[in-house]
Write an enzyme that holds these catalytic residues in place. Structure first.
Site, PDB file in Angstrom:
ATOM      1  N   LYS A 259      -9.140   2.097  -1.824  1.00 25.32           N
ATOM      2  CA  LYS A 259      -9.806   1.737  -1.041  1.00 25.32           C
ATOM      3  C   LYS A 259     -11.026   1.837  -0.725  1.00 25.32           C
ATOM      4  O   LYS A 259     -10.962   3.323  -0.375  1.00 25.32           O
ATOM      5  CB  LYS A 259      -8.251   2.084   0.035  1.00 25.32           C
TER       6      LYS A 259
ATOM      7  N   CYS B 186      -5.141  -3.418   2.228  1.00 24.93           N
ATOM      8  CA  CYS B 186      -4.983  -3.161   3.734  1.00 24.93           C
ATOM      9  C   CYS B 186      -6.187  -3.611   4.925  1.00 24.93           C
ATOM     10  O   CYS B 186      -6.615  -4.389   5.052  1.00 24.93           O
ATOM     11  CB  CYS B 186      -4.391  -2.218   4.617  1.00 24.93           C
TER      12      CYS B 186
ATOM     13  N   GLU C  29       0.842  -1.279   0.091  1.00 29.54           N
ATOM     14  CA  GLU C  29       0.118  -0.014  -0.186  1.00 29.54           C
ATOM     15  C   GLU C  29       0.854   1.716  -0.337  1.00 29.54           C
ATOM     16  O   GLU C  29       2.059   1.604   0.870  1.00 29.54           O
ATOM     17  CB  GLU C  29      -1.120  -0.210   1.008  1.00 29.54           C
TER      18      GLU C  29
END
Length: 275
Positions: free
Chosen positions: A113, A145, A43
């Site tokens: 995300k 994540c 990320e």
């Protein structure tokens, strides 16, 4: 679809703000694994993570046709690999914590995300899509994540037929849990990935970063999991740069049966869930 897909997961230690150097390191990693079908990078691999101002983010964010997308497209064409890696994306006057999905033919798409974490909500807009990417080696999904903490995302991707979920991530310590007290000495992100892989019978490839950035420690322990939830490679060490490489038969993810009477998707009961 090939019987064996070579997955490379790169755990890096980016330097905050050193976009050119961080990008160059990702290119070196891809070139050093030219037989990879897929390379997964962390990320925000080009920028680092701990932003302190909107100006910092603006100085490092890139459009989907920016220098990183062009550089990754060029190295993908050179090696024949696909790449999934995290970049702060600029789209008009909005910013996203994104992953670029790049093939030898160029940029295939962008995943933004969906579930932002903590300070990210100060800087980024949330994504609103869970796309599926058709590749020569199978159907690819992406999460970043904190997305992995929401089982609905993985269930949705599994129902859409993904074989593999690539997870660029920046795992930080679980709030209130000291490293020495972690279950099985694994960061919670590994436990989440194990559960998602096992519950949905999909491969999961997590590329974490390591190192200390502006006082924030990152957990490392990048890992590749099979559809039974067992590690095929890793977890990597908690500290330092590390590369995992493993051959996977992604067709295994297309069998959702556990026994003759049990199927992880067909046995779901959405009629009784309070969603």
């Amino acid at each position: 679809m090939a019987d064996k897909t070579r997955i490379v997961v790169a755990q890096t230690v980016p330097e905050f703000g050193a976009v050119c150097d961080n990008r160059e390191r990702t290119l070196e990693i891809v070139r050093s694994h030219p037989t990879a079908d897929l390379v997964v990078l962390p990320e925000l691999a080009t920028s680092g993570y701990v932003f302190e101002s909107a100006d910092e983010l603006a100085s490092m964010a890139e459009p989907r046709d920016g220098e990183t997308a062009r550089a990754w497209s060029a190295v993908a064409a050179e090696t024949g690999s696909w790449i999934v890696g995290g970049v702060p994306e600029r789209a008009d006057d909005r910013y996203y914590n994104s992953a670029f999905v790049v093939s030898p033919d160029g940029l295939e798409g962008v995943f933004r995300k969906v579930h932002l974490w903590n300070e990210e909500k100060r800087w980024f807009e949330p994504g609103d899509r869970l796309p599926v990417f058709e590749t020569p080696f199978g159907r690819l999904g992406v999460q970043i994540c904190n997305d992995l903490w929401f089982p609905e995302a993985t269930i949705t991707q599994a129902r859409r037929g993904v074989d593999l979920i690539a997870v660029p991530t920046n795992w930080v310590p679980d709030p209130g849990v000291a490293r020495e007290n972690r279950a099985a000495d694994w960061t919670m992100g590994v436990h989440q990935a194990v559960a998602h892989a096992n519950a949905n019978r999909v491969f999961v490839a997590c590329a974490d970063r390591a190192g200390l950035e502006r006082g924030v420690p990152f957990e490392g322990q990048s890992v590749v999991l099979g559809p039974n939830g067992r590690p095929l490679a890793g977890p990597a060490p908690a500290d330092g740069e590390y590369v995992l490489e493993v051959d996977c038969d992604l067709t295994r993810a297309r069998d959702k049966s556990l026994t003759d009477r049990d199927d992880v998707l067909a046995d779901r009961r959405p009629d009784v869930y309070d969603l």
